[in-house]
Design a protein around this motif. Structure first.
Motif, PDB file in Angstrom:
ATOM      1  N   ALA A  73       0.816  -1.209   0.000  1.00 42.30           N
ATOM      2  CA  ALA A  73       0.000   0.000   0.000  1.00 42.30           C
ATOM      3  C   ALA A  73       0.851   1.261   0.000  1.00 42.30           C
ATOM      4  CB  ALA A  73      -0.938  -0.004   1.206  1.00 42.30           C
ATOM      5  N   ASP A  74       1.988   1.231   0.675  1.00 41.60           N
ATOM      6  CA  ASP A  74       2.798   2.448   0.764  1.00 41.60           C
ATOM      7  C   ASP A  74       3.518   2.782  -0.539  1.00 41.60           C
ATOM      8  OD1 ASP A  74       4.553   0.345   0.918  1.00 41.60           O
ATOM      9  OD2 ASP A  74       5.589   1.040   2.719  1.00 41.60           O
ATOM     10  N   ASP A  75       3.394   1.925  -1.542  1.00 41.14           N
ATOM     11  CA  ASP A  75       3.943   2.235  -2.860  1.00 41.14           C
ATOM     12  C   ASP A  75       2.877   2.765  -3.815  1.00 41.14           C
ATOM     13  OD1 ASP A  75       6.486   1.443  -2.136  1.00 41.14           O
ATOM     14  OD2 ASP A  75       6.208  -0.630  -2.805  1.00 41.14           O
ATOM     15  N   ILE A  76       1.659   2.939  -3.312  1.00 35.89           N
ATOM     16  CA  ILE A  76       0.552   3.441  -4.122  1.00 35.89           C
ATOM     17  C   ILE A  76       0.037   4.744  -3.527  1.00 35.89           C
ATOM     18  CG2 ILE A  76      -1.808   3.018  -4.922  1.00 35.89           C
ATOM     19  CD1 ILE A  76       0.108   1.228  -6.335  1.00 35.89           C
ATOM     20  N   LEU A 132      -8.323  20.368   1.286  1.00 40.10           N
ATOM     21  CA  LEU A 132      -7.051  20.298   1.997  1.00 40.10           C
ATOM     22  C   LEU A 132      -7.259  20.337   3.501  1.00 40.10           C
ATOM     23  CD1 LEU A 132      -4.660  22.568  -0.106  1.00 40.10           C
ATOM     24  CD2 LEU A 132      -5.041  20.113  -0.270  1.00 40.10           C
ATOM     25  N   VAL A 133      -8.256  21.087   3.912  1.00 37.42           N
ATOM     26  CA  VAL A 133      -8.556  21.189   5.335  1.00 37.42           C
ATOM     27  C   VAL A 133      -9.310  19.955   5.817  1.00 37.42           C
ATOM     28  CG1 VAL A 133      -9.813  22.507   7.086  1.00 37.42           C
ATOM     29  CG2 VAL A 133      -8.576  23.706   5.266  1.00 37.42           C
ATOM     30  N   GLY A 134     -10.161  19.399   4.939  1.00 34.00           N
ATOM     31  CA  GLY A 134     -11.072  18.354   5.371  1.00 34.00           C
ATOM     32  C   GLY A 134     -10.607  16.928   5.151  1.00 34.00           C
ATOM     33  N   ALA A 135      -9.411  16.710   4.630  1.00 35.06           N
ATOM     34  CA  ALA A 135      -8.942  15.352   4.379  1.00 35.06           C
ATOM     35  C   ALA A 135      -7.423  15.284   4.588  1.00 35.06           C
ATOM     36  CB  ALA A 135      -9.296  14.910   2.961  1.00 35.06           C
ATOM     37  N   PRO A 136      -6.909  14.121   4.981  1.00 32.72           N
ATOM     38  CA  PRO A 136      -5.485  13.999   5.325  1.00 32.72           C
ATOM     39  C   PRO A 136      -4.581  13.785   4.110  1.00 32.72           C
ATOM     40  CG  PRO A 136      -6.582  11.917   5.722  1.00 32.72           C
ATOM     41  CD  PRO A 136      -7.657  12.875   5.283  1.00 32.72           C
ATOM     42  N   VAL A 174      -5.594   6.375   4.090  1.00 33.98           N
ATOM     43  CA  VAL A 174      -4.330   6.733   4.730  1.00 33.98           C
ATOM     44  C   VAL A 174      -3.985   5.741   5.840  1.00 33.98           C
ATOM     45  CG1 VAL A 174      -3.178   8.487   6.129  1.00 33.98           C
ATOM     46  CG2 VAL A 174      -4.510   9.166   4.124  1.00 33.98           C
ATOM     47  N   ALA A 175      -4.986   5.326   6.623  1.00 36.65           N
ATOM     48  CA  ALA A 175      -4.743   4.361   7.694  1.00 36.65           C
ATOM     49  C   ALA A 175      -4.258   3.025   7.154  1.00 36.65           C
ATOM     50  CB  ALA A 175      -6.017   4.160   8.510  1.00 36.65           C
ATOM     51  N   LEU A 198     -16.057  12.119   2.286  1.00 33.16           N
ATOM     52  CA  LEU A 198     -14.682  12.373   1.852  1.00 33.16           C
ATOM     53  C   LEU A 198     -13.710  12.130   2.994  1.00 33.16           C
ATOM     54  CD1 LEU A 198     -12.527  13.478  -0.089  1.00 33.16           C
ATOM     55  CD2 LEU A 198     -13.150  15.783   0.666  1.00 33.16           C
ATOM     56  N   PHE A 199     -14.010  12.688   4.157  1.00 34.74           N
ATOM     57  CA  PHE A 199     -13.108  12.565   5.299  1.00 34.74           C
ATOM     58  C   PHE A 199     -12.936  11.113   5.716  1.00 34.74           C
ATOM     59  CE2 PHE A 199     -12.453  12.412   9.929  1.00 34.74           C
ATOM     60  CZ  PHE A 199     -11.254  13.102  10.023  1.00 34.74           C
ATOM     61  N   MET A 200     -14.036  10.385   5.827  1.00 32.91           N
ATOM     62  CA  MET A 200     -13.971   8.990   6.268  1.00 32.91           C
ATOM     63  C   MET A 200     -13.231   8.125   5.252  1.00 32.91           C
ATOM     64  SD  MET A 200     -15.258   8.905   9.248  1.00 32.91           S
ATOM     65  CE  MET A 200     -15.450   7.126   9.476  1.00 32.91           C
ATOM     66  N   GLY A 201     -13.545   8.294   3.979  1.00 31.34           N
ATOM     67  CA  GLY A 201     -12.875   7.500   2.949  1.00 31.34           C
ATOM     68  C   GLY A 201     -11.395   7.801   2.873  1.00 31.34           C
TER      69      GLY A 201
END
Length: 304
Positions: free
Chosen positions: A168-171, A216-220, A195-196, A187-190
């Motif tokens: 996963a960390d290569d995608i 940008l504010v609402g998602a990691p 990311v998790a 959006l935030f949950m998905g």
């Protein structure tokens, strides 16, 4: 699997830029038959050629839809750091079809996820090949943002990666700017779930349609990608330069790296470096091409 070759780029290849709306596509009929329909061309009432759902599914099944790759390089060193996978259709009779011809029809027929999974599977196969050659090659894949309305999508993406014994960390998934989720919560949950799971998350084509600053504010996000319309001719347009500098500053404040798309001039690249932009893509370095044609280019410029 992929024989090394001198880097070559077939003509007629244009980088995909998403349609501004997901409404039914309207395209003029061209005399060179750039739009293809099974058996014969069909026209709707607006005079646009139609690509049916069955034709698209058949193209996926026969691997006519391919992942072409465009290098992403570090602005300072100009070493290759990653690739972006872009969908291309090699039609057996018509040759290479431009993405704007067929991508809107995937959305029209509800096949965005089918295309996403197809490209992801091909990318995972390429990454496995590169790992056998001693290279760990990160690749980004475009993800239509509205697909995150389905809370089960992250699980299906991870299952696809695990089935191919990928990492996963290569995608990195690039959320496209031409669609949005029904609610900010979706959006935030998905995004948080992706990311998790270890995936990278980038905002693609920043500033084109939906509010990128709100996203940008609402998602990691870990990366912001500047659309080519903000980058092309940057060095000759003071107002444009101010806009780009603001985007870069906002991204840096949030701990994100910044990639500029559509870099075609050395002067623009030099200004981007002065602004603190991290990475760049564009014809100045390489056009999108099939993996086997990029093989030698990759080996020469891979940042080990």
């Amino acid at each position: 699997m992929f024989a090394p070759s001198t880097f070559q780029v077939p003509s007629g290849c244009l980088t995909y830029r998403p349609a501004r709306k997901l409404a039914r596509p309207v395209r003029p009929v061209r005399s060179d038959a750039a739009l293809w329909v099974p058996e014969r061309e069909a026209l709707n009432q607006s005079g646009a050629a139609i690509i049916s759902r069955s034709v698209l599914l058949d193209a996926l099944h026969k691997d006519q839809i391919q992942a072409w790759l465009q290098p992403k390089v570090a602005v300072r060193s100009q070493k290759l750091v990653a690739l972006e996978a872009l969908a291309r259709w090699r039609h057996p009779q018509l040759g290479l079809l431009s993405p704007h011809v067929f991508l809107p029809w995937f959305s029209e027929h509800g096949l965005d996820e089918a295309l996403l999974m197809h490209i992801l599977q091909e990318v995972l196969g390429l990454q496995a090949y590169w790992r056998r050659q001693g290279m760990v090659m990160p690749v980004s894949v475009n993800l239509p943002t509205h697909l995150l309305n389905d809370a089960g999508l992250p699980d299906r993406l991870m299952a696809c990666v695990q089935a191919k014994q990928g990492r996963a960390d290569d995608i990195t998934f690039e959320l496209l700017e031409n669609s949005d989720t029904k609610t900010p919560c979706a959006l935030f949950m998905g995004a948080c779930r992706l990311v998790a799971m270890g995936f990278g998350l980038a905002q693609d084509d920043a500033g084109v349609q939906y509010s990128s600053m709100e996203r940008l504010v609402g998602a990691p996000f870990s990366e912001l990608k500047l659309d080519r319309r903000f980058v092309h001719g940057l060095s000759a347009d003071r107002q444009q330069a101010v806009q780009v500098l603001d985007w870069i500053a906002s991204a840096k404040e949030r701990g994100m790296c910044v990639t500029a798309e559509g870099v075609e001039a050395q002067a623009d690249l030099e200004l981007l470096q002065q602004m603190g932009c991290d990475y760049a893509q564009g014809y100045l370095f390489a056009k999108p091409a099939p993996a086997f044609e990029l093989d030698m280019w990759i080996r020469q410029r891979w940042a080990v």
